[in-house]
Design a protein around this motif. Structure first.
Motif, PDB file in Angstrom:
ATOM      1  N   PHE A  55     145.365-106.979  44.262  1.00  8.47           N
ATOM      2  CA  PHE A  55     144.911-108.075  44.186  1.00  8.47           C
ATOM      3  C   PHE A  55     145.474-108.589  45.529  1.00  8.47           C
ATOM      4  O   PHE A  55     144.770-109.533  46.047  1.00  8.47           O
ATOM      5  N   ILE A  56     146.444-108.376  45.738  1.00  9.10           N
ATOM      6  CA  ILE A  56     146.957-109.144  47.304  1.00  9.10           C
ATOM      7  C   ILE A  56     145.949-108.439  48.410  1.00  9.10           C
ATOM      8  O   ILE A  56     145.441-109.582  49.159  1.00  9.10           O
ATOM      9  N   TYR A  57     145.338-107.269  48.404  1.00 11.91           N
ATOM     10  CA  TYR A  57     144.740-106.869  49.584  1.00 11.91           C
ATOM     11  C   TYR A  57     143.139-107.130  49.381  1.00 11.91           C
ATOM     12  O   TYR A  57     142.751-107.777  50.406  1.00 11.91           O
ATOM     13  N   ALA A  58     142.677-107.514  47.887  1.00  9.19           N
ATOM     14  CA  ALA A  58     141.417-108.090  47.920  1.00  9.19           C
ATOM     15  C   ALA A  58     141.575-109.547  48.378  1.00  9.19           C
ATOM     16  O   ALA A  58     140.494-110.032  49.088  1.00  9.19           O
ATOM     17  N   LEU A  59     142.460-110.165  48.174  1.00 10.99           N
ATOM     18  CA  LEU A  59     142.510-111.630  48.468  1.00 10.99           C
ATOM     19  C   LEU A  59     142.594-111.784  49.953  1.00 10.99           C
ATOM     20  O   LEU A  59     141.710-112.612  50.627  1.00 10.99           O
ATOM     21  N   TRP A  60     143.273-110.803  50.790  1.00 11.90           N
ATOM     22  CA  TRP A  60     143.228-110.971  52.249  1.00 11.90           C
ATOM     23  C   TRP A  60     141.772-110.533  52.720  1.00 11.90           C
ATOM     24  O   TRP A  60     141.328-111.254  53.640  1.00 11.90           O
ATOM     25  N   GLY A  61     140.880-109.710  52.113  1.00 14.06           N
ATOM     26  CA  GLY A  61     139.740-109.112  52.531  1.00 14.06           C
ATOM     27  C   GLY A  61     138.749-110.301  52.402  1.00 14.06           C
ATOM     28  O   GLY A  61     137.877-110.727  53.097  1.00 14.06           O
ATOM     29  N   LEU A  62     138.807-111.011  51.242  1.00 11.61           N
ATOM     30  CA  LEU A  62     138.023-112.086  50.733  1.00 11.61           C
ATOM     31  C   LEU A  62     138.285-113.485  51.638  1.00 11.61           C
ATOM     32  O   LEU A  62     137.079-114.006  52.164  1.00 11.61           O
ATOM     33  N   PHE A  63     139.336-113.549  52.156  1.00 11.47           N
ATOM     34  CA  PHE A  63     139.552-114.664  52.667  1.00 11.47           C
ATOM     35  C   PHE A  63     140.252-114.728  54.139  1.00 11.47           C
ATOM     36  O   PHE A  63     140.226-115.727  54.865  1.00 11.47           O
ATOM     37  N   PHE A  64     140.726-113.560  54.648  1.00  8.18           N
ATOM     38  CA  PHE A  64     141.531-113.594  55.827  1.00  8.18           C
ATOM     39  C   PHE A  64     141.157-112.704  56.703  1.00  8.18           C
ATOM     40  O   PHE A  64     141.622-112.406  58.079  1.00  8.18           O
ATOM     41  N   GLU A  65     140.218-111.780  56.410  1.00  4.91           N
ATOM     42  CA  GLU A  65     139.839-110.719  57.198  1.00  4.91           C
ATOM     43  C   GLU A  65     138.879-111.248  58.446  1.00  4.91           C
ATOM     44  O   GLU A  65     137.979-111.968  58.214  1.00  4.91           O
ATOM     45  N   GLY A  66     139.480-111.020  59.629  1.00  9.39           N
ATOM     46  CA  GLY A  66     138.523-111.352  60.614  1.00  9.39           C
ATOM     47  C   GLY A  66     137.567-110.787  61.016  1.00  9.39           C
ATOM     48  O   GLY A  66     137.058-109.446  60.251  1.00  9.39           O
ATOM     49  N   LYS A  67     136.400-111.110  61.793  1.00  9.87           N
ATOM     50  CA  LYS A  67     135.123-110.548  62.120  1.00  9.87           C
ATOM     51  C   LYS A  67     135.470-109.153  62.837  1.00  9.87           C
ATOM     52  O   LYS A  67     134.753-108.581  62.876  1.00  9.87           O
ATOM     53  N   SER A  68     136.556-109.343  63.743  1.00  8.00           N
ATOM     54  CA  SER A  68     136.878-107.758  64.616  1.00  8.00           C
ATOM     55  C   SER A  68     138.001-107.149  63.551  1.00  8.00           C
ATOM     56  O   SER A  68     138.953-107.485  63.736  1.00  8.00           O
ATOM     57  N   GLN A  69     137.699-105.850  63.193  1.00 10.99           N
ATOM     58  CA  GLN A  69     138.285-105.170  62.376  1.00 10.99           C
ATOM     59  C   GLN A  69     139.413-104.170  63.096  1.00 10.99           C
ATOM     60  O   GLN A  69     138.899-103.825  63.986  1.00 10.99           O
ATOM     61  N   LYS A  70     140.425-104.088  62.764  1.00  6.95           N
ATOM     62  CA  LYS A  70     141.385-103.293  63.443  1.00  6.95           C
ATOM     63  C   LYS A  70     141.487-101.765  62.702  1.00  6.95           C
ATOM     64  O   LYS A  70     141.823-102.015  61.493  1.00  6.95           O
ATOM     65  N   VAL A  71     140.940-100.769  63.192  1.00  9.53           N
ATOM     66  CA  VAL A  71     140.906 -99.429  62.410  1.00  9.53           C
ATOM     67  C   VAL A  71     142.063 -98.813  62.389  1.00  9.53           C
ATOM     68  O   VAL A  71     142.782 -98.708  63.388  1.00  9.53           O
ATOM     69  N   VAL A  72     142.368 -98.527  61.129  1.00 10.97           N
ATOM     70  CA  VAL A  72     143.810 -97.780  61.051  1.00 10.97           C
ATOM     71  C   VAL A  72     143.741 -96.382  61.171  1.00 10.97           C
ATOM     72  O   VAL A  72     142.571 -95.738  61.572  1.00 10.97           O
ATOM     73  N   HIS A  73     144.931 -95.887  61.603  1.00 14.24           N
ATOM     74  CA  HIS A  73     145.176 -94.470  61.894  1.00 14.24           C
ATOM     75  C   HIS A  73     144.442 -93.321  60.903  1.00 14.24           C
ATOM     76  O   HIS A  73     144.724 -93.779  59.936  1.00 14.24           O
ATOM     77  N   ARG A  74     144.056 -92.456  61.543  1.00 13.23           N
ATOM     78  CA  ARG A  74     143.493 -91.305  60.469  1.00 13.23           C
ATOM     79  C   ARG A  74     144.509 -90.746  59.569  1.00 13.23           C
ATOM     80  O   ARG A  74     144.370 -90.237  58.076  1.00 13.23           O
ATOM     81  N   GLY A  75     145.830 -90.778  59.892  1.00 13.21           N
ATOM     82  CA  GLY A  75     147.021 -90.457  59.026  1.00 13.21           C
ATOM     83  C   GLY A  75     146.808 -90.895  57.788  1.00 13.21           C
ATOM     84  O   GLY A  75     147.643 -90.381  56.920  1.00 13.21           O
ATOM     85  N   TRP A  76     146.729 -92.120  57.855  1.00  9.06           N
ATOM     86  CA  TRP A  76     146.754 -92.955  56.461  1.00  9.06           C
ATOM     87  C   TRP A  76     145.854 -92.741  55.345  1.00  9.06           C
ATOM     88  O   TRP A  76     145.771 -92.724  54.326  1.00  9.06           O
ATOM     89  N   GLY A  77     144.706 -91.677  55.784  1.00 10.34           N
ATOM     90  CA  GLY A  77     143.617 -90.878  55.064  1.00 10.34           C
ATOM     91  C   GLY A  77     144.603 -90.216  54.038  1.00 10.34           C
ATOM     92  O   GLY A  77     144.241 -89.848  52.945  1.00 10.34           O
ATOM     93  N   VAL A  78     145.580 -89.183  54.886  1.00  8.51           N
ATOM     94  CA  VAL A  78     146.433 -88.220  53.976  1.00  8.51           C
ATOM     95  C   VAL A  78     147.059 -89.066  52.746  1.00  8.51           C
ATOM     96  O   VAL A  78     147.137 -88.524  51.555  1.00  8.51           O
ATOM     97  N   VAL A  79     147.697 -90.165  52.865  1.00  6.80           N
ATOM     98  CA  VAL A  79     148.250 -91.009  52.167  1.00  6.80           C
ATOM     99  C   VAL A  79     147.301 -91.664  50.810  1.00  6.80           C
ATOM    100  O   VAL A  79     147.629 -91.405  49.964  1.00  6.80           O
ATOM    101  N   ALA A  80     146.246 -91.911  51.459  1.00  4.72           N
ATOM    102  CA  ALA A  80     145.208 -92.507  50.615  1.00  4.72           C
ATOM    103  C   ALA A  80     144.638 -91.363  49.516  1.00  4.72           C
ATOM    104  O   ALA A  80     144.623 -91.513  48.100  1.00  4.72           O
ATOM    105  N   GLY A  81     144.433 -90.162  50.167  1.00  2.96           N
ATOM    106  CA  GLY A  81     144.051 -88.812  49.350  1.00  2.96           C
ATOM    107  C   GLY A  81     145.070 -88.607  48.354  1.00  2.96           C
ATOM    108  O   GLY A  81     144.828 -88.322  47.302  1.00  2.96           O
ATOM    109  N   PHE A  82     146.306 -88.584  48.499  1.00  2.00           N
ATOM    110  CA  PHE A  82     147.554 -88.171  47.903  1.00  2.00           C
ATOM    111  C   PHE A  82     147.603 -89.128  46.612  1.00  2.00           C
ATOM    112  O   PHE A  82     147.619 -89.029  45.555  1.00  2.00           O
ATOM    113  N   CYS A  83     147.563 -90.473  46.935  1.00  2.75           N
ATOM    114  CA  CYS A  83     147.613 -91.644  45.913  1.00  2.75           C
ATOM    115  C   CYS A  83     146.402 -91.690  45.052  1.00  2.75           C
ATOM    116  O   CYS A  83     146.703 -91.854  43.985  1.00  2.75           O
TER     117      CYS A  83
END
Length: 248
Positions: A105-133
Motif C-alpha cells: 500500500f505504501i509503495y502504491a501510494l508513492w507510485g501514484l502520487f510521488f513518482e517522478g518523471k525520471s526513474q532511478k533504476v534499481v540495482h540488479r541484485g534486488w532481483g534476487v531478493v524479489a525472486g526469493f520473496c
C-alpha cells in the motif's frame, strides 16, 4: 457444484485484470475464492492456474522476453520455494498477508502520487531478493506477485517487457512450486479438478484483458499498475485483518 462455478467466475475476472496489467489474477481471485474454498485446495490449484495463465501471457509477449534481465530473479526462486513450503506449514498466513499488504500500500501510494518523471533504476541484485520473496509468498499463501512486480516497476522496463518478464518468471517459479507441492502431498486430485474447472475462464478473461491493454500507453499503464497494487494491498489487508479479528 456452486463453488466450482464461483471459482471459475473469480478466475475469469482475475484473468481479465491480469491481461491488462500483466499481473493480478491470484490477488483478485484468491481473497474471494477462499471465502468458499479452504486454503489447502485454493492455494495449490492457484499455483497450477497461475502457470497456465503465464504460459498464455509469455506466448503473447514472447518477442519482449529478456532472459538476461530475468537471471537475478531466477536465482532467488529455489530457496524461496523451500522457505515458502515451510511457511505454509509453520507460519500463520495472516501475518504474512499483513506485512505484505502494508508494504504494498505504501509503495502504491508513492507510485501514484510521488513518482517522478525520471526513474532511478534499481540495482540488479534486488532481483534476487524479489525472486526469493515472490516464490516464498506464492508457495505459502498463493499471492506472490507483488515483490517481482515492485522490482520490475523500478527496473526501467517498458510495459510489454514487464508483462513478458513477470510471465516468464512465474512459469519457472510456478513449475518449481508445483513440484515441491506434489512431493509434499499438497497437490491432490481435488486441486487438479478445481484447476480444470477454472482454466477456461481464466484464459478467456486474460485474452480479453490483453486486447484492451493494447490501447493503453506507457504512462497510463504505470498508473494502472500502481492503482492495481493499491487495490490489491487493500484486499490483502482486509483478509489479514479479518483473520486476526476472528482469532482474537
Amino acid at each position: 457444484m456452486e463453488h466450482v462455478i464461483f471459482v471459475a467466475l473469480c478466475w475469469g475476472v482475475g484473468g481479465f485484470i491480469n491481461g491488462i496489467a500483466g499481473f493480478g489474477a491470484a490477488l483478485i481471485a484468491m481473497p474471494l475464492i477462499t471465502t468458499m474454498v479452504p486454503l489447502r485446495l485454493a492455494v495449490p490449484s492457484c499455483t497450477i492456474l497461475g502457470v497456465t495463465l503465464c504460459l498464455q501471457m509469455a506466448w503473447t509477449y514472447r518477442k519482449h522476453i529478456d532472459f538476461d534481465r530475468l537471471k537475478p530473479i531466477y536465482i532467488g526462486t529455489v530457496p524461496g520455494a523451500v522457505v515458502g513450503i515451510t511457511m505454509m506449514q509453520e507460519f500463520p498466513a495472516h501475518y504474512l498477508k499483513l506485512g505484505m499488504g502494508i508494504f504494498l500500500f505504501i509503495y502504491a501510494l508513492w507510485g501514484l502520487f510521488f513518482e517522478g518523471k525520471s526513474q532511478k533504476v534499481v540495482h540488479r541484485g534486488w532481483g534476487v531478493v524479489a525472486g526469493f520473496c515472490s516464490t516464498a509468498i506464492s508457495s505459502s499463501i498463493g499471492m506472490g506477485g507483488p515483490p517481482t512486480i515492485v522490482y520490475t516497476s523500478l527496473a526501467g522496463w517498458a510495459k510489454d517487457t514487464v508483462k513478458a518478464g513477470i510471465a516468464s518468471y512465474f512459469i519457472v517459479s510456478g513449475v518449481l512450486v508445483i513440484s515441491l507441492q506434489t512431493y509434499a502431498g499438497i497437490q491432490t486430485k481435488e486441486t487438479v479438478m478445481l484447476f480444470a474447472a477454472a482454466a477456461p475462464a481464466v484464459m478467456i478473461g486474460a485474452r480479453l484483458g490483453v486486447l484492451l491493454s493494447r490501447r493503453i500507453g506507457e504512462f497510463t499503464y504505470r498508473k494502472v499498475l500502481f492503482g492495481m497494487l493499491a487495490v490489491m494491498a487493500c484486499i490483502i489487508l482486509r483478509s489479514a485483518v479479518t483473520q486476526l479479528v476472528a482469532i482474537a
